[in-house]
Design a protein around this motif. Structure first.
Motif, PDB file in Angstrom:
ATOM      1  N   ASP A   1      -5.176   3.792   6.599  1.00 52.63           N
ATOM      2  CA  ASP A   1      -5.173   2.577   5.781  1.00 52.63           C
ATOM      3  C   ASP A   1      -4.835   1.408   6.700  1.00 52.63           C
TER       4      ASP A   1
ATOM      5  N   ALA B   1       2.131   1.888  -3.380  1.00 52.91           N
ATOM      6  CA  ALA B   1       1.057   2.374  -4.257  1.00 52.91           C
ATOM      7  C   ALA B   1       0.768   3.855  -4.009  1.00 52.91           C
ATOM      8  N   TYR B   2       0.693   4.251  -2.747  1.00 48.82           N
ATOM      9  CA  TYR B   2       0.439   5.663  -2.442  1.00 48.82           C
ATOM     10  C   TYR B   2       1.530   6.560  -3.005  1.00 48.82           C
TER      11      TYR B   2
ATOM     12  N   GLU C   1      -8.084  -3.394   4.400  1.00 50.71           N
ATOM     13  CA  GLU C   1      -7.777  -4.614   3.663  1.00 50.71           C
ATOM     14  C   GLU C   1      -8.927  -5.603   3.822  1.00 50.71           C
TER      15      GLU C   1
ATOM     16  N   CYS D   1      -8.238  -4.049  -4.420  1.00 52.42           N
ATOM     17  CA  CYS D   1      -7.330  -3.405  -5.370  1.00 52.42           C
ATOM     18  C   CYS D   1      -7.385  -4.001  -6.768  1.00 52.42           C
TER      19      CYS D   1
ATOM     20  N   PHE E   1      -8.581  -2.055  -9.724  1.00 49.98           N
ATOM     21  CA  PHE E   1      -7.786  -0.980 -10.293  1.00 49.98           C
ATOM     22  C   PHE E   1      -6.658  -1.480 -11.176  1.00 49.98           C
ATOM     23  N   TRP E   2      -6.442  -2.772 -11.240  1.00 49.67           N
ATOM     24  CA  TRP E   2      -5.368  -3.320 -12.062  1.00 49.67           C
ATOM     25  C   TRP E   2      -5.731  -3.156 -13.525  1.00 49.67           C
TER      26      TRP E   2
ATOM     27  N   HIS F   1       0.829  -1.203   0.000  1.00 53.40           N
ATOM     28  CA  HIS F   1       0.000   0.000   0.000  1.00 53.40           C
ATOM     29  C   HIS F   1       0.870   1.262   0.000  1.00 53.40           C
TER      30      HIS F   1
ATOM     31  N   CYS G   1      -3.882  -2.242   7.302  1.00 47.81           N
ATOM     32  CA  CYS G   1      -3.265  -3.466   6.780  1.00 47.81           C
ATOM     33  C   CYS G   1      -2.837  -4.289   7.985  1.00 47.81           C
TER      34      CYS G   1
ATOM     35  N   ALA H   1     -10.279  -2.495   0.518  1.00 47.40           N
ATOM     36  CA  ALA H   1      -9.135  -2.475  -0.404  1.00 47.40           C
ATOM     37  C   ALA H   1      -9.234  -3.614  -1.413  1.00 47.40           C
TER      38      ALA H   1
END
Length: 146
Positions: free
Chosen positions: A83, A20-21, A108, A137, A140-141, A17, A85, A135
Motif C-alpha cells: 500500500d 482501515a486495514y 494513493e 476510498c 467505500f464510504w 490506511h 502512501c 485508493a
C-alpha cells in the motif's frame, strides 16, 4: 535501491490506511516501511489529519516487520500487498516495482503527476501477477454506497 528515493515519513494517510486495514476481518498488517522516520517504539499517535477516528495508533513490532528499506518488502514472498502512501512523485517508480515483484498494489491518489506516468503504471498492472487499485476510498464510504 528504491529506499534511497523513499525519504518520506509515515503520513496521515498511511496511518489512516493502517487503521482501515485493522477493521477488515482476516487481514494482518505484516510490515511497515518508512525510510525517514520509523518510530522505534511504533508510536504513531502524533500523526493526525482531517478524516477518520483520532484514536492514537501504536504498532507492535513484535507482531510485524518494521523496515526502512522498501526493497525488503519487495523481496519478501510472504507479503501479498503493498500500500503506497507516499508523495505522488514516487508513485510510478514504487508501484511499478511492486507490481514487477508480484505484489498486489494499492496506491494513493493521484496516481502520477502526468497522464503518461499513470499510463506506465496501468501498463505494468496489465501484465502483472498482482492487482492494482487506486485508493479512491470515498467509493467505500457509507454515504456513497447507495
Amino acid at each position: 535501491m528504491l529506499t534511497e528515493k523513499l525519504k518520506y515519513p509515515c503520513s496521515f494517510m498511511g496511518v489512516t490506511h493502517i487503521k482501515a486495514y485493522r477493521q477488515i476481518p482476516g487481514v494482518r498488517l505484516a510490515a511497515v516501511c518508512d525510510a525517514a522516520r520509523l518510530p522505534p517504539d511504533g508510536d504513531l499517535s502524533n500523526v493526525a489529519g482531517n478524516i477518520g477516528a483520532a484514536e492514537p495508533l501504536k504498532l507492535d513490532y513484535t507482531q510485524m516487520r518494521a523496515t526502512r528499506n522498501f526493497d525488503d518488502l519487495l523481496a519478501d514472498p510472504s507479503l501479498d500487498l503493498v500500500d503506497l502512501c507516499v508523495p505522488t512523485a514516487v508513485h510510478p517508480k514504487l508501484a511499478i516495482a511492486a507490481l514487477k515483484a508480484g505484489k498486489h498494489v494499492v496506491c494513493e491518489k493521484p496516481l502520477a503527476r502526468t497522464a503518461a506516468l499513470a499510463r506506465d503504471i496501468a501498463a505494468a498492472a496489465e501484465s502483472a501477477k498482482g492487482c492494482f487499485m487506486p485508493a479512491m476510498c470515498i467509493r467505500f464510504w457509507p454515504e456513497y454506497a447507495w
